[in-house]
Design a protein around this motif. Structure first.
Motif, PDB file in Angstrom:
ATOM      1  N   MET A   1       5.030 -48.986  18.444  1.00 44.62           N
ATOM      2  CA  MET A   1       5.320 -48.143  17.305  1.00 44.62           C
ATOM      3  C   MET A   1       5.827 -46.685  17.826  1.00 44.62           C
ATOM      4  SD  MET A   1       2.408 -46.429  14.805  1.00 44.62           S
ATOM      5  CE  MET A   1       2.149 -48.174  14.197  1.00 44.62           C
ATOM      6  N   LEU A   2       5.512 -46.196  18.821  1.00 41.96           N
ATOM      7  CA  LEU A   2       6.013 -44.907  19.535  1.00 41.96           C
ATOM      8  C   LEU A   2       7.363 -44.891  19.508  1.00 41.96           C
ATOM      9  CD1 LEU A   2       5.461 -41.999  20.560  1.00 41.96           C
ATOM     10  CD2 LEU A   2       5.030 -42.747  22.666  1.00 41.96           C
ATOM     11  N   LYS A   3       7.998 -45.937  20.073  1.00 46.81           N
ATOM     12  CA  LYS A   3       9.431 -46.147  20.440  1.00 46.81           C
ATOM     13  C   LYS A   3      10.034 -46.197  19.061  1.00 46.81           C
ATOM     14  CE  LYS A   3      12.757 -49.300  22.581  1.00 46.81           C
ATOM     15  NZ  LYS A   3      13.401 -50.365  23.060  1.00 46.81           N
ATOM     16  N   GLU A   4       9.587 -46.953  18.098  1.00 43.51           N
ATOM     17  CA  GLU A   4      10.134 -46.733  16.760  1.00 43.51           C
ATOM     18  C   GLU A   4       9.919 -45.444  16.149  1.00 43.51           C
ATOM     19  OE1 GLU A   4       8.512 -49.767  14.491  1.00 43.51           O
ATOM     20  OE2 GLU A   4       9.465 -51.544  15.400  1.00 43.51           O
ATOM     21  N   ILE A   5       9.016 -44.513  16.276  1.00 47.33           N
ATOM     22  CA  ILE A   5       8.983 -43.356  15.697  1.00 47.33           C
ATOM     23  C   ILE A   5      10.222 -42.361  16.347  1.00 47.33           C
ATOM     24  CG2 ILE A   5       7.382 -41.281  15.700  1.00 47.33           C
ATOM     25  CD1 ILE A   5       4.988 -42.899  15.405  1.00 47.33           C
ATOM     26  N   ILE A   6      10.238 -42.708  17.721  1.00 46.93           N
ATOM     27  CA  ILE A   6      11.233 -41.944  18.201  1.00 46.93           C
ATOM     28  C   ILE A   6      12.638 -42.076  17.774  1.00 46.93           C
ATOM     29  CG2 ILE A   6      12.531 -41.484  20.669  1.00 46.93           C
ATOM     30  CD1 ILE A   6       9.764 -41.871  21.907  1.00 46.93           C
ATOM     31  N   ILE A   7      13.089 -43.675  17.644  1.00 45.92           N
ATOM     32  CA  ILE A   7      14.166 -44.029  17.012  1.00 45.92           C
ATOM     33  C   ILE A   7      14.474 -43.217  15.603  1.00 45.92           C
ATOM     34  CG2 ILE A   7      15.434 -46.082  15.851  1.00 45.92           C
ATOM     35  CD1 ILE A   7      14.112 -47.522  18.318  1.00 45.92           C
ATOM     36  N   ALA A   8      13.472 -43.267  14.765  1.00 45.70           N
ATOM     37  CA  ALA A   8      13.268 -42.552  13.458  1.00 45.70           C
ATOM     38  C   ALA A   8      13.886 -41.025  13.485  1.00 45.70           C
ATOM     39  CB  ALA A   8      12.305 -42.969  12.584  1.00 45.70           C
ATOM     40  N   ILE A   9      13.141 -40.370  14.711  1.00 47.56           N
ATOM     41  CA  ILE A   9      13.246 -39.053  14.569  1.00 47.56           C
ATOM     42  C   ILE A   9      14.776 -38.780  15.073  1.00 47.56           C
ATOM     43  CG2 ILE A   9      12.830 -36.924  16.071  1.00 47.56           C
ATOM     44  CD1 ILE A   9      10.026 -37.983  15.975  1.00 47.56           C
TER      45      ILE A   9
ATOM     46  N   SER B   1       5.830 -53.100   7.135  1.00 51.55           N
ATOM     47  CA  SER B   1       4.723 -53.336   7.803  1.00 51.55           C
ATOM     48  C   SER B   1       4.774 -53.712   9.363  1.00 51.55           C
ATOM     49  CB  SER B   1       3.716 -54.369   6.883  1.00 51.55           C
ATOM     50  OG  SER B   1       2.435 -54.461   7.606  1.00 51.55           O
ATOM     51  N   ASP B   2       5.802 -54.462   9.717  1.00 48.50           N
ATOM     52  CA  ASP B   2       5.887 -54.932  11.236  1.00 48.50           C
ATOM     53  C   ASP B   2       6.564 -53.591  11.863  1.00 48.50           C
ATOM     54  OD1 ASP B   2       4.684 -57.119  10.720  1.00 48.50           O
ATOM     55  OD2 ASP B   2       6.501 -58.473  10.389  1.00 48.50           O
ATOM     56  N   HIS B   3       7.341 -52.730  11.374  1.00 47.79           N
ATOM     57  CA  HIS B   3       8.058 -51.743  11.649  1.00 47.79           C
ATOM     58  C   HIS B   3       7.352 -50.426  11.253  1.00 47.79           C
ATOM     59  CE1 HIS B   3      10.631 -54.538  13.575  1.00 47.79           C
ATOM     60  NE2 HIS B   3      10.873 -55.062  12.458  1.00 47.79           N
ATOM     61  N   LYS B   4       6.183 -50.215  11.202  1.00 52.49           N
ATOM     62  CA  LYS B   4       5.656 -48.948  10.608  1.00 52.49           C
ATOM     63  C   LYS B   4       6.094 -47.728  11.428  1.00 52.49           C
ATOM     64  CE  LYS B   4       0.988 -50.776   9.357  1.00 52.49           C
ATOM     65  NZ  LYS B   4       1.287 -52.201  10.169  1.00 52.49           N
ATOM     66  N   GLY B   5       6.362 -47.732  12.724  1.00 51.10           N
ATOM     67  CA  GLY B   5       6.852 -46.625  13.487  1.00 51.10           C
ATOM     68  C   GLY B   5       8.176 -46.079  12.897  1.00 51.10           C
ATOM     69  N   LEU B   6       8.967 -46.726  12.502  1.00 54.61           N
ATOM     70  CA  LEU B   6      10.346 -46.254  11.751  1.00 54.61           C
ATOM     71  C   LEU B   6       9.870 -45.494  10.346  1.00 54.61           C
ATOM     72  CD1 LEU B   6      12.814 -49.399  12.305  1.00 54.61           C
ATOM     73  CD2 LEU B   6      12.543 -47.128  13.479  1.00 54.61           C
ATOM     74  N   ALA B   7       8.983 -46.143   9.588  1.00 59.35           N
ATOM     75  CA  ALA B   7       8.666 -45.501   8.321  1.00 59.35           C
ATOM     76  C   ALA B   7       7.999 -44.245   8.476  1.00 59.35           C
ATOM     77  CB  ALA B   7       7.677 -46.446   7.466  1.00 59.35           C
ATOM     78  N   ILE B   8       6.810 -44.310   9.493  1.00 59.40           N
ATOM     79  CA  ILE B   8       6.153 -42.990   9.837  1.00 59.40           C
ATOM     80  C   ILE B   8       7.034 -41.922  10.280  1.00 59.40           C
ATOM     81  CG2 ILE B   8       4.379 -41.835  11.102  1.00 59.40           C
ATOM     82  CD1 ILE B   8       2.848 -44.652  10.840  1.00 59.40           C
ATOM     83  N   GLY B   9       7.944 -42.458  11.422  1.00 57.84           N
ATOM     84  CA  GLY B   9       8.784 -41.269  11.755  1.00 57.84           C
ATOM     85  C   GLY B   9       9.851 -40.580  10.917  1.00 57.84           C
ATOM     86  N   ASN B  10      10.327 -41.412   9.906  1.00 60.42           N
ATOM     87  CA  ASN B  10      11.056 -41.081   8.950  1.00 60.42           C
ATOM     88  C   ASN B  10      10.531 -40.175   7.951  1.00 60.42           C
ATOM     89  OD1 ASN B  10      12.380 -41.624   5.970  1.00 60.42           O
ATOM     90  ND2 ASN B  10      14.075 -41.893   7.446  1.00 60.42           N
ATOM     91  N   GLY B  11       9.542 -40.430   7.534  1.00 55.35           N
ATOM     92  CA  GLY B  11       8.435 -39.823   6.499  1.00 55.35           C
ATOM     93  C   GLY B  11       8.119 -38.150   7.384  1.00 55.35           C
TER      94      GLY B  11
END
Length: 251
Positions: A1-9, A207-217
């Motif tokens: 999830m952390l990696k996806e949050i970084i991608i979104a940021i 839901s499977d990629h929550k990190g992208l959604a959380i990072g975007n928001g």
């Protein structure tokens, strides 16, 4: 999830370069101004009503009189923190109300901007279809109402948690991440729809990629720290960034 949050940021910074490179400002400013007006209206109603709501709740429970009888600095501090937590939750609640209003009103423009971004990335045009546009708008409204219902359930649960001394202090953080997830969800769904995902499939995928959604928001809300300019740019930067992040995930 952390990696996806970084991608979104990181996608927000890429979105800024993308918008400048392809001169998409006219699709940024117009919905941004609409959003800013809704944001200012929401905060105005929050300021004039939040004190009344908190004071009414406090008087209903009788906390003030009880604290005066106890004469305990520690208890006073704990309930003062609880008061602050409740006010923060009310801020997020107002955010939710006008956020979904904007998503319903601005859905056609945001859907087009997401489509425009992907058409540039893939070097091809998506043919315009009015029936498809209406279908997309109806889908956006249905998902917005679905998310609003679930977020309301979570918000009420978090609000109840906020009344628990000390433990309730984490409630604003929980509410923030809930807000971030559901806003990022809405931004990602435009791309999911173009991939012919049904609403149920879109829910499972995001839901499977929550990190992208959380990072975007999360970046969407952080942009509100910059008055006016941040308020105008936040929603449209979010949809471009969501499109770019999903493109990166696909690659």
């Amino acid at each position: 999830m952390l990696k996806e949050i970084i991608i979104a940021i990181e996608s927000y910074f890429k979105a800024h370069q993308f918008i400048r490179q392809h001169n998409l400002w006219r699709w940024i400013i117009i919905p941004g101004i609409i959003y800013m007006l809704l944001f200012m209206a929401g905060m105005y109603f929050f300021l004039i009503s939040s004190n009344s709501a908190v004071n009414y709740l406090s008087n209903l429970i009788g906390i003030d009189n009880w604290l005066q009888q106890q004469k305990s600095p520690l208890l006073s501090f704990i309930f003062m923190m609880g008061n602050i937590m409740v006010r923060l939750l009310l801020v997020f609640f107002y955010f939710s109300l006008f956020k979904y209003l904007f998503l319903i009103i601005g859905s056609p423009i945001l859907a087009y901007l997401s489509e425009k971004t992907e058409s540039i990335l893939e070097g091809r045009d998506f043919p315009f279809s009015f029936p498809q546009l209406m279908k997309d708008i109806v889908r956006g409204i249905r998902l917005a109402l679905r998310n609003m219902l679930w977020q309301t359930v979570y918000t009420i649960s978090i609000l109840i948690l906020s009344f628990i001394p000390v433990l309730g202090w984490i409630s604003p953080m929980l509410s923030l991440f809930t807000e971030c997830y559901y806003y990022g969800f809405s931004m990602m769904d435009y791309s999911c729809e173009r991939r012919k995902m049904s609403p149920a499939e879109s829910v499972r995928f995001i839901s499977d990629h929550k990190g992208l959604a959380i990072g975007n928001g999360l970046l969407f809300y952080l942009m509100h720290a910059v008055p006016v300019i941040g308020w105008i740019l936040a929603p449209t930067y979010a949809v471009v960034a969501a499109t770019l992040s999903l493109r990166q995930l696909k690659n």
